[in-house]
Design an enzyme around this catalytic site. Structure first.
Site, PDB file in Angstrom:
ATOM      1  N   CYS A  50       1.107  -1.202   0.215  1.00  0.00           N
ATOM      2  CA  CYS A  50      -0.201  -0.042   0.247  1.00  0.00           C
ATOM      3  C   CYS A  50       0.669   1.796  -0.459  1.00  0.00           C
ATOM      4  CB  CYS A  50      -0.624   0.045   1.117  1.00  0.00           C
ATOM      5  SG  CYS A  50      -1.575  -1.940   1.319  1.00  0.00           S
ATOM      6  N   CYS A 195      -4.963  -2.466  -1.884  1.00  0.00           N
ATOM      7  CA  CYS A 195      -6.383  -2.719  -1.488  1.00  0.00           C
ATOM      8  C   CYS A 195      -7.479  -2.592  -2.556  1.00  0.00           C
ATOM      9  CB  CYS A 195      -7.331  -3.579  -0.174  1.00  0.00           C
ATOM     10  SG  CYS A 195      -5.644  -4.423   1.567  1.00  0.00           S
ATOM     11  N   SER A 473     -12.416  -5.272   9.115  1.00  0.00           N
ATOM     12  CA  SER A 473     -12.014  -4.657   7.117  1.00  0.00           C
ATOM     13  C   SER A 473     -12.996  -3.817   6.916  1.00  0.00           C
ATOM     14  CB  SER A 473     -11.587  -6.092   7.285  1.00  0.00           C
ATOM     15  OG  SER A 473     -10.778  -5.728   5.454  1.00  0.00           O
TER      16      SER A 473
END
Length: 557
Positions: A50, A195, A473
């Protein structure tokens, strides 16, 4: 005219001669002391994909600041990888890192009297941490998102990191071969970038376009692409102009612009974490905002984007379909956005969207017209009941079974719950209760992606409920309810649940109910004792001592 309104406090006058001596050591010239000082909060790190591609973006911002006639000042901000720490004690540091990042940026910008700051971040907590800092210090600033990862591929299927988490459950259930398990593992993350679904990082960055604090189209660009570096440079140029105009974050971050941001989150099917983070951003900006505001917006904004985790597509698909500006144009035309809100460019949101088509392209399936919405109302719902008097958060769209009443399976830590799921001790109809994982009890509200993904991988995603005072999440979907408040550690009703108790989750009625009579609950409450803190030293102990409840954003100050 001089634009070094703040930095002159550290560079001008006879008394600041020693300061200038130190600047000369950094290569400054005399004329530089009349230029604005622009911080580059660089979140580059090789801890996680990331953030591994952020140096190139920070370098582009540095060059653009120089070209615009200002002085770039680079400093680092920390990160942890939510994906890598998931399912371990390390995940307790995730939400804490939001506060650390905010404090880090505040400390550097205020301590060095910077005139403006470009915040460059990638992983989930980088975005809210940076925006909390900008709202708190109210110094001209802009957010540069690192960009999304490209999707992985295995045997004709698009993959994201959530594919790997769900593969764990599928493999242990005997529903996936060793070859496919390893194939998913090795191919889920093919590039740098955050992501790829509408998970937390992409949710927050997308909403920053609507908030007015990031440039249009910037949130859905892939990190490796040249346009991402070009956007970082343009962001830096825009920020220097904002410094000249003295355009500050609180001129942009208002109650109406937060409503715009949350409307985009609803329209795109974004992460439950956005509830927590926008409570915190509003708090930093001293704006009156509550969980009831999310519910108010949910009822009027439809879901119009078919994006993972509950949909089909990823952020790069959204970018190709027109990006967040196309989503916003549809909402604006439907009267669901405040077009008069100011943006970091100095133009209103409506002015920024003027040239965006009013109808999405016919050759894409990601963005639906308002009258063909996937769901007529938003997906992030606030549930209440005797299990969550102060509220809880759930994604409620796309559920085949929106109501479940079943026996409680109670766990006081995530690892025990995950083991029970993988060992097939959780069955259809059960309601898993994960507690003592709230802001104070966890501490840090760890995310429960490992157990929720294991439930889905086991084929129980539509038949097992899960509630927690922790978080989920952005990649989570299914019958799951988080952010339960009051949390177990402070004596919330979730602390009183016993194995086998009947629990109802009703997405229609927005109800989270423990089906135990009041007299029995009173008896249990009288017998309950607060457990000892899990940590007594270090950053987790500091956070636990300061953290406010989830329904107040779990902020520390």
């Amino acid at each position: 005219m001089s634009y070094n309104r703040r930095s002159k406090n550290i560079t001008q006058g006879v008394a600041r001669s020693p300061n200038r001596s130190m600047y000369y050591a950094l290569g400054y010239q005399k004329e530089d002391f009349d230029k604005p000082m622009i911080g580059i909060a660089n979140g580059h790190s090789t801890i996680t994909p990331c953030n591994a591609g952020l140096q190139r973006l920070s370098d582009a911002a540095v060059a653009a600041v120089k070209d615009a006639g200002a002085n770039p000042q680079i400093f680092g901000t920390p990160t942890i990888s939510d994906g890598m720490s998931m399912g371990t004690e390390g995940m307790k540091y995730s939400l804490v890192s939001r506060e650390v990042i905010a404090d880090c940026i505040e400390t550097c910008v205020q301590g060095q009297w910077m005139d403006g700051v470009v915040v460059v971040g990638g992983c989930d907590k980088n975005m809210p941490g940076g925006m909390i800092a900008l709202a708190r210090i109210n110094v001209p600033g802009i957010y540069v998102y690192g960009g999304t990862i490209r999707p992985g591929h295995w045997k004709g299927h698009d993959l994201t990191i959530v594919s790997s988490f769900e593969a764990v459950g599928e493999f242990t259930a005997g529903r996936m071969s060793q070859e496919d398990f390893e194939g998913v593992e090795k191919n889920a993350c093919p590039t740098t970038g955050s992501c790829g679904g509408m998970y937390t990082a992409n949710t927050m960055s997308s909403s920053f376009e609507a908030l007015g604090m990031s440039l249009l189209y910037s949130s859905t660009m892939a990190n490796p692409d040249q346009e991402k570096a070009d956007s970082a440079a343009e962001s830096a140029r825009v920020l220097v102009e904002a410094v000249k105009k003295d355009l500050k974050p609180r001129d942009i971050i208002t109650k109406q612009s937060i409503e715009n941001a949350v409307s985009v989150i609803m329209a795109t099917g974004g992460s439950t974490n956005a509830v927590l983070h926008y409570l915190a951003i509003a708090h930093a900006a001293e704006i009156d905002w509550s969980i009831e505001d999310f519910e108010r917006i949910r009822k009027r904004v439809p879901v119009i984007c078919d994006l993972k985790p509950s949909g089909q597509y990823v952020a790069t698909d959204l970018h190709a379909a027109g990006g967040i500006p196309q989503v916003m144009k549809l909402l604006l035309d439907a009267g669901l956005l405040h077009g008069g809100c100011m943006t970091i460019t100095g133009r209103t949101l409506a002015e920024e969207l003027k040239d965006v088509p009013s109808v999405p392209r016919a050759d894409q399936k990601v963005i639906h017209p308002i009258d063909q919405a996937l769901y007529k109302e938003g997906h992030l719902a606030i549930l209440k009941g005797n299990l969550a008097e102060d509220g809880a958060v759930a994604k409620i769209t796309g559920l085949k079974n929106p109501v479940i009443t079943g026996p409680a399976r109670v766990f006081d830590d995530e690892q025990s719950a995950l083991a029970a799921i993988l060992d097939d001790r959780i069955r259809a109809g059960d309601v898993v209760v994960l507690r003592y994982l709230g802001p104070q009890g966890g501490p840090g509200m760890p995310e429960m992606l490992a157990p929720t993904s294991a439930i889905i991988g086991k084929g129980l995603g539509e038949s097992v409920g899960l509630i927690t005072d922790g978080r989920f999440s952005g990649g989570t979907w299914g019958m799951v309810v988080g952010h339960v408040a009051p949390e177990a550690f402070v004596g919330g009703t979730i602390a009183l649940v016993q194995e086998g108790d009947s629990i109802t989750i009703d997405a229609h009625k927005l109800l989270l109910q423990l089906n135990v009579d009041d007299a029995e609950l009173a008896r249990r409450r009288a017998a309950w004792k607060q457990p000892a803190p899990r940590y007594t030293r270090g950053v987790l102990a500091k956070y636990a001592a300061l953290a406010r409840p989830a329904n107040q954003g779990a902020v520390t100050g």
